[in-house]
Each structure stands twice: as structure tokens, then as C-alpha cells.
Write a protein that holds these residues in place. Structure first.
Motif, PDB file in Angstrom:
ATOM      1  N   VAL A 346     -16.911   4.231  10.554  1.00 32.58           N
ATOM      2  CA  VAL A 346     -16.789   2.953   9.848  1.00 32.58           C
ATOM      3  C   VAL A 346     -17.167   3.185   8.391  1.00 32.58           C
ATOM      4  O   VAL A 346     -18.266   3.642   8.085  1.00 32.58           O
ATOM      5  CB  VAL A 346     -17.696   1.866  10.465  1.00 32.58           C
ATOM      6  CG1 VAL A 346     -17.584   0.567   9.665  1.00 32.58           C
ATOM      7  CG2 VAL A 346     -17.320   1.618  11.925  1.00 32.58           C
ATOM      8  N   ARG A 347     -16.252   2.903   7.487  1.00 34.91           N
ATOM      9  CA  ARG A 347     -16.437   3.211   6.073  1.00 34.91           C
ATOM     10  C   ARG A 347     -16.695   1.942   5.272  1.00 34.91           C
ATOM     11  O   ARG A 347     -16.258   0.857   5.657  1.00 34.91           O
ATOM     12  CB  ARG A 347     -15.175   3.896   5.514  1.00 34.91           C
ATOM     13  CG  ARG A 347     -14.659   5.024   6.395  1.00 34.91           C
ATOM     14  CD  ARG A 347     -13.404   5.659   5.805  1.00 34.91           C
ATOM     15  NE  ARG A 347     -12.378   4.718   5.434  1.00 34.91           N
ATOM     16  CZ  ARG A 347     -11.494   4.188   6.266  1.00 34.91           C
ATOM     17  NH1 ARG A 347     -11.545   4.489   7.557  1.00 34.91           N
ATOM     18  NH2 ARG A 347     -10.560   3.351   5.838  1.00 34.91           N
ATOM     19  N   SER A 348     -17.377   2.094   4.163  1.00 34.45           N
ATOM     20  CA  SER A 348     -17.579   0.994   3.227  1.00 34.45           C
ATOM     21  C   SER A 348     -16.702   1.265   2.009  1.00 34.45           C
ATOM     22  O   SER A 348     -16.915   2.247   1.296  1.00 34.45           O
ATOM     23  CB  SER A 348     -19.052   0.889   2.823  1.00 34.45           C
ATOM     24  OG  SER A 348     -19.250  -0.207   1.945  1.00 34.45           O
ATOM     25  N   GLU A 349     -15.708   0.424   1.789  1.00 39.86           N
ATOM     26  CA  GLU A 349     -14.741   0.653   0.721  1.00 39.86           C
ATOM     27  C   GLU A 349     -14.867  -0.417  -0.370  1.00 39.86           C
ATOM     28  O   GLU A 349     -15.171  -1.578  -0.089  1.00 39.86           O
ATOM     29  CB  GLU A 349     -13.311   0.634   1.280  1.00 39.86           C
ATOM     30  CG  GLU A 349     -13.043   1.638   2.397  1.00 39.86           C
ATOM     31  CD  GLU A 349     -12.999   3.085   1.904  1.00 39.86           C
ATOM     32  OE1 GLU A 349     -13.162   3.307   0.687  1.00 39.86           O
ATOM     33  OE2 GLU A 349     -12.775   3.981   2.737  1.00 39.86           O
ATOM     34  N   GLY A 350     -14.599  -0.007  -1.610  1.00 47.03           N
ATOM     35  CA  GLY A 350     -14.729  -0.898  -2.755  1.00 47.03           C
ATOM     36  C   GLY A 350     -13.417  -1.507  -3.210  1.00 47.03           C
ATOM     37  O   GLY A 350     -12.409  -1.465  -2.503  1.00 47.03           O
ATOM     38  N   LYS A 351     -13.422  -2.023  -4.444  1.00 47.26           N
ATOM     39  CA  LYS A 351     -12.298  -2.794  -4.969  1.00 47.26           C
ATOM     40  C   LYS A 351     -11.020  -1.993  -5.165  1.00 47.26           C
ATOM     41  O   LYS A 351      -9.925  -2.544  -5.160  1.00 47.26           O
ATOM     42  CB  LYS A 351     -12.691  -3.445  -6.296  1.00 47.26           C
ATOM     43  CG  LYS A 351     -13.730  -4.547  -6.151  1.00 47.26           C
ATOM     44  CD  LYS A 351     -14.023  -5.204  -7.491  1.00 47.26           C
ATOM     45  CE  LYS A 351     -15.007  -6.362  -7.330  1.00 47.26           C
ATOM     46  NZ  LYS A 351     -15.298  -7.026  -8.623  1.00 47.26           N
ATOM     47  N   THR A 352     -11.131  -0.678  -5.348  1.00 45.60           N
ATOM     48  CA  THR A 352      -9.933   0.125  -5.623  1.00 45.60           C
ATOM     49  C   THR A 352      -9.292   0.689  -4.348  1.00 45.60           C
ATOM     50  O   THR A 352      -8.234   1.303  -4.415  1.00 45.60           O
ATOM     51  CB  THR A 352     -10.268   1.288  -6.570  1.00 45.60           C
ATOM     52  OG1 THR A 352     -11.268   2.124  -5.962  1.00 45.60           O
ATOM     53  CG2 THR A 352     -10.791   0.767  -7.911  1.00 45.60           C
ATOM     54  N   TYR A 353      -9.943   0.477  -3.213  1.00 50.46           N
ATOM     55  CA  TYR A 353      -9.421   1.037  -1.962  1.00 50.46           C
ATOM     56  C   TYR A 353      -8.082   0.398  -1.596  1.00 50.46           C
ATOM     57  O   TYR A 353      -7.937  -0.819  -1.597  1.00 50.46           O
ATOM     58  CB  TYR A 353     -10.418   0.818  -0.818  1.00 50.46           C
ATOM     59  CG  TYR A 353      -9.896   1.267   0.529  1.00 50.46           C
ATOM     60  CD1 TYR A 353      -9.696   2.623   0.808  1.00 50.46           C
ATOM     61  CD2 TYR A 353      -9.580   0.337   1.523  1.00 50.46           C
ATOM     62  CE1 TYR A 353      -9.213   3.030   2.037  1.00 50.46           C
ATOM     63  CE2 TYR A 353      -9.098   0.741   2.753  1.00 50.46           C
ATOM     64  CZ  TYR A 353      -8.904   2.096   3.004  1.00 50.46           C
ATOM     65  OH  TYR A 353      -8.415   2.510   4.228  1.00 50.46           O
ATOM     66  N   LYS A 354      -7.095   1.249  -1.288  1.00 50.52           N
ATOM     67  CA  LYS A 354      -5.795   0.765  -0.833  1.00 50.52           C
ATOM     68  C   LYS A 354      -5.781   0.745   0.694  1.00 50.52           C
ATOM     69  O   LYS A 354      -5.963   1.780   1.341  1.00 50.52           O
ATOM     70  CB  LYS A 354      -4.671   1.652  -1.372  1.00 50.52           C
ATOM     71  CG  LYS A 354      -4.464   1.487  -2.878  1.00 50.52           C
ATOM     72  CD  LYS A 354      -3.251   2.247  -3.365  1.00 50.52           C
ATOM     73  CE  LYS A 354      -3.034   2.012  -4.866  1.00 50.52           C
ATOM     74  NZ  LYS A 354      -1.850   2.731  -5.363  1.00 50.52           N
ATOM     75  N   VAL A 355      -5.593  -0.429   1.228  1.00 54.32           N
ATOM     76  CA  VAL A 355      -5.620  -0.620   2.678  1.00 54.32           C
ATOM     77  C   VAL A 355      -4.474   0.145   3.331  1.00 54.32           C
ATOM     78  O   VAL A 355      -3.365   0.208   2.796  1.00 54.32           O
ATOM     79  CB  VAL A 355      -5.559  -2.124   3.023  1.00 54.32           C
ATOM     80  CG1 VAL A 355      -5.454  -2.346   4.526  1.00 54.32           C
ATOM     81  CG2 VAL A 355      -6.788  -2.839   2.466  1.00 54.32           C
ATOM     82  N   ILE A 356      -4.753   0.723   4.487  1.00 56.67           N
ATOM     83  CA  ILE A 356      -3.777   1.532   5.224  1.00 56.67           C
ATOM     84  C   ILE A 356      -3.309   0.750   6.451  1.00 56.67           C
ATOM     85  O   ILE A 356      -4.099   0.029   7.079  1.00 56.67           O
ATOM     86  CB  ILE A 356      -4.397   2.871   5.664  1.00 56.67           C
ATOM     87  CG1 ILE A 356      -4.854   3.668   4.441  1.00 56.67           C
ATOM     88  CG2 ILE A 356      -3.421   3.692   6.505  1.00 56.67           C
ATOM     89  CD1 ILE A 356      -5.716   4.870   4.799  1.00 56.67           C
ATOM     90  N   ASP A 357      -2.049   0.894   6.794  1.00 62.24           N
ATOM     91  CA  ASP A 357      -1.528   0.273   8.001  1.00 62.24           C
ATOM     92  C   ASP A 357      -2.379   0.675   9.203  1.00 62.24           C
ATOM     93  O   ASP A 357      -2.596   1.865   9.443  1.00 62.24           O
ATOM     94  CB  ASP A 357      -0.077   0.713   8.234  1.00 62.24           C
ATOM     95  CG  ASP A 357       0.528   0.077   9.464  1.00 62.24           C
ATOM     96  OD1 ASP A 357       0.620  -1.155   9.496  1.00 62.24           O
ATOM     97  OD2 ASP A 357       0.905   0.815  10.398  1.00 62.24           O
ATOM     98  N   GLY A 358      -2.883  -0.310   9.923  1.00 63.96           N
ATOM     99  CA  GLY A 358      -3.723  -0.020  11.088  1.00 63.96           C
ATOM    100  C   GLY A 358      -5.211  -0.121  10.818  1.00 63.96           C
ATOM    101  O   GLY A 358      -6.017   0.031  11.742  1.00 63.96           O
ATOM    102  N   ASP A 359      -5.610  -0.392   9.582  1.00 63.12           N
ATOM    103  CA  ASP A 359      -7.026  -0.590   9.275  1.00 63.12           C
ATOM    104  C   ASP A 359      -7.541  -1.863   9.952  1.00 63.12           C
ATOM    105  O   ASP A 359      -6.853  -2.886   9.978  1.00 63.12           O
ATOM    106  CB  ASP A 359      -7.254  -0.724   7.760  1.00 63.12           C
ATOM    107  CG  ASP A 359      -7.422   0.616   7.056  1.00 63.12           C
ATOM    108  OD1 ASP A 359      -7.530   1.649   7.753  1.00 63.12           O
ATOM    109  OD2 ASP A 359      -7.447   0.631   5.818  1.00 63.12           O
ATOM    110  N   ILE A 360      -8.753  -1.773  10.475  1.00 62.86           N
ATOM    111  CA  ILE A 360      -9.463  -2.957  11.010  1.00 62.86           C
ATOM    112  C   ILE A 360     -10.581  -3.237  10.003  1.00 62.86           C
ATOM    113  O   ILE A 360     -11.427  -2.369   9.759  1.00 62.86           O
ATOM    114  CB  ILE A 360     -10.025  -2.681  12.405  1.00 62.86           C
ATOM    115  CG1 ILE A 360      -8.902  -2.241  13.340  1.00 62.86           C
ATOM    116  CG2 ILE A 360     -10.732  -3.929  12.956  1.00 62.86           C
ATOM    117  CD1 ILE A 360      -9.383  -1.602  14.641  1.00 62.86           C
TER     118      ILE A 360
END
Length: 367
Positions: A346-360
Motif C-alpha cells: 500500500v503506497r502513499s502517493e502525492g499530487k503528481t502521481y498518475k493513477v493506473i488502471d486497476g488502482d484501488i
């Protein structure tokens, strides 16, 4: 995200029958031209096996799939771009959709009239394509003279750029070729987006084939002609039996699998159409998962975490702090959110993270 695929085709090719099957909306399906004048709109669920897999682990009270919108647009005829058969009205409806699903008759049936007297799928494709090309050409030829002088003076880089792009498009359309076959960079796409060009929209060809051909995966001569034609223009081709889809639409979900088994098929052509339409528009899916609800959400490929948060609620985007993210595959591997977190998945992502198909995703925000 309310993105729409418009279903087009000549009269009596099975458009409205297919639309009825898609939405169970009961649009008028009749054996005469222009049975559909005002466009019918239907919302369908996007099939996604991952939703049930996530729900099995999370055990929520509610499961909500993401949706996609189809618009049934009246049958076009030759001369539509000049107003034939209420053509201008129909073309304006096409202009409002994001992708075009072109239904083509690939079956012979003496009881169902063809607007041109005989079944010829390539002629039918070209009839529609030419009308869309003429409609786009009319827009370009009205705009070019208005900006020609300013572009030649080179005092406004934006106008100069627009002029050069429209000249390329004009040449393409004069060769009876759709705009979508040209290569544009992102800036050029933004420059021409406001025109709503019809032949720039993604196109999917749907071959309405006989039941037996669909069941036995037979490619008849009409279907083969469309495949060969689409290969040259790099367009998608999906075979569907509108009759089978209509029969399926009358069944409960529990009965559909029995029907598939009876026919010896794995899934309907409609399911493939929804998935391909979704893909053509570069749409992807992320999920939210909790005890109350597991839900699928549609987003445009390349969206950042705050943009995806905004799809749920504008406050989520405005007050975005971070996105706690685990991918579907990792959850399936550990079969538990707790175990996946303990394993560091489980990752903590910030404002620049591009969401990937299948992300929960669990969005943290503060407004």
C-alpha cells in the motif's frame, strides 16, 4: 465522467435493435427510414470482473460498477450533409458524442428493406463516411478565408498555427480521407478541439451478422469485406448479432449463462463493444473499496491522483492531501488489505502521481 459513444448507420441496419439490447430502453425499432429522429440515450454498466474480486475480499454492503453512455442517432442517408433526410439535425447529434459506433448490415434478409436496394457494406460505410467528411469540409472552408489574411501577416502565432493545421485538414478531406488518420500532437489537438470535427472522432465498425455466423464464429463475405476495409484504415471491427443481443436483453442475469451455454458462446458481442468503446476513448478504471461500498470509477488515462479525486467530489480534489493506493493485482496476491499493507504494497502517493488502471485508492483530503 460522462463520455458518450454515438451509434450511427444507414436506416434498417439494426441500430435501434442493438441500442434496445444495450440499454433495454425500448427505442423505436421499425422497418422504415427515420424511425429514430430524436437521439435516444442509454447508460450501460461496464463489465469488469475485478469489481467482484475486490468485493469478495472487502465484503461491502454495496457494489457499484462504472457506466458508459450510448446515444442512438437516426439513420443517415446520402446527402445528409446537404440536409437530406433531416441530415443536418442528425449530424449535429453526432457532433455531441465522443466516439462513433458505426453499425453495418452484414446479413441478407428479403423481409428487411435496404435503403439502397441491396446489401453492400463497403458502399454503406462510404456513404456515411462521405457525409461526415462533407460536413467537416464545410466547416473548414467557412473558417479558412476568415483567418487567411491574419495568418499571412504572421502577427498572431496562434492564428498562423490554426491556419496551417486547417490547411492540412482541408487537403485530407479533399482526398475523401477522414481527419482521424492524420497525426497531431497534443497542442494541435487542443487547437482544433472546439470545431467538433466528425471524422476526428474514434470510429468502431460493428458488423450486424446472422445468429449462426456469430455462434459458429463464421465470417461471411459481407463481414470479410468490412474487416479488409477496416484494416486499411486501422479501425476496430466487432461482430454482433443484434438478434442474439435482443434475446439476451429479455433474460435475467441468472438466465444469461444458461443461454450462453445453450448457444455455445462465452460472452455477448455487446460486452466486447462496451469494452472496446471504453478503450477507444482511452478510458480506464480505478476503484474505491470500503465496508459500505466497493465502486468502480471511470477516468481518462493520464489523470493525476487529484484529478481522479475530483471525479468523486470536487472537495476531494480541492483539499487533496495524498492517495493511499494499492493495485488490484497486489490485493489479489495477498487476499487481504491488512496483509498487503504489512508487505508494503500500500503506497502513499502525492499530487503528481498518475493513477493506473486497476488502482484501488483511498483519498485523504482536508477542506
Amino acid at each position: 465522467m460522462a463520455l458518450t459513444a454515438g451509434i450511427v448507420g444507414l436506416p434498417n441496419v439494426g441500430k435501434s435493435t442493438l441500442f434496445n439490447a444495450i440499454t433495454k430502453a425500448g427505442a423505436l425499432a421499425a422497418n422504415y427510414p427515420f424511425a429514430t429522429i430524436e437521439p435516444n440515450v442509454g447508460i450501460v454498466q461496464v463489465p469488469d470482473e475485478r469489481l467482484a474480486d475486490i468485493a469478495r475480499i472487502v465484503n461491502p454492503k454495496k457494489i457499484t460498477p462504472t457506466t458508459f453512455e450510448f446515444t442512438d442517432i437516426a439513420g443517415l442517408v446520402k446527402g445528409a450533409s446537404q440536409g437530406e433526410g433531416l441530415g443536418n439535425q442528425f449530424l449535429s447529434h453526432i457532433r455531441e458524442v465522443d466516439a462513433i459506433v458505426h453499425v453495418i448490415r452484414c446479413f441478407d434478409d428479403n423481409d428487411i428493406t435496404h435503403v439502397d436496394g441491396e446489401v453492400n457494406p463497403i458502399r454503406d460505410i462510404e456513404t456515411i463516411e462521405i457525409e461526415l467528411i462533407f460536413a467537416d469540409l464545410d466547416i473548414v472552408e467557412k473558417r479558412l478565408p476568415k483567418i487567411a489574411k491574419k495568418a499571412q501577416l504572421k502577427t498572431d502565432p496562434s492564428i498562423e498555427k490554426e491556419y496551417q493545421i486547417l490547411k492540412r485538414i482541408h487537403e485530407q478531406l479533399h482526398d475523401n480521407q477522414p481527419i482521424r488518420t492524420l497525426n497531431f500532437n497534443d497542442d494541435e489537438i487542443k487547437q482544433i478541439k472546439g470545431y467538433g470535427f466528425l471524422t476526428l472522432k474514434p470510429m468502431i465498425y460493428v458488423c450486424n451478422i446472422p445468429e449462426n455466423d456469430f455462434i459458429h464464429k463464421t465470417i461471411n463475405t459481407h463481414h470479410r469485406a468490412v474487416i479488409d476495409y477496416a484494416h486499411d484504415s486501422a479501425q476496430e471491427v466487432i461482430p454482433i448479432s443484434a438478434k442474439i443481443e435482443a434475446d439476451l436483453s429479455d433474460l435475467e442475469d441468472s438466465e444469461k449463462q444458461e443461454y450462453f451455454n445453450e448457444l455455445g458462446i462465452e460472452k455477448s458481442g455487446l460486452e466486447e463493444l462496451i469494452k472496446r468503446s471504453y478503450k477507444q476513448l482511452k478510458l480506464e478504471t480505478f476503484f474505491t473499496a470500503g465496508e459500505k461500498e466497493v465502486r468502480a470509477w471511470t477516468f481518462q488515462k493520464g489523470f493525476t491522483a487529484p484529478q481522479c479525486a475530483g471525479i468523486i467530489h470536487s472537495d476531494f480534489e480541492r483539499g487533496f492531501i495524498r492517495a493511499e493506493t494499492i493495485h488490484y493485482h497486489d490485493l489479489m496476491a495477498y487476499q487481504s488489505m491488512v496483509k498487503a499493507k504489512e508487505a508494503g504494497r500500500v503506497r502513499s502517493e502525492g499530487k503528481t502521481y498518475k493513477v493506473i488502471d486497476g488502482d484501488i485508492v483511498l483519498f485523504r483530503f482536508n477542506v
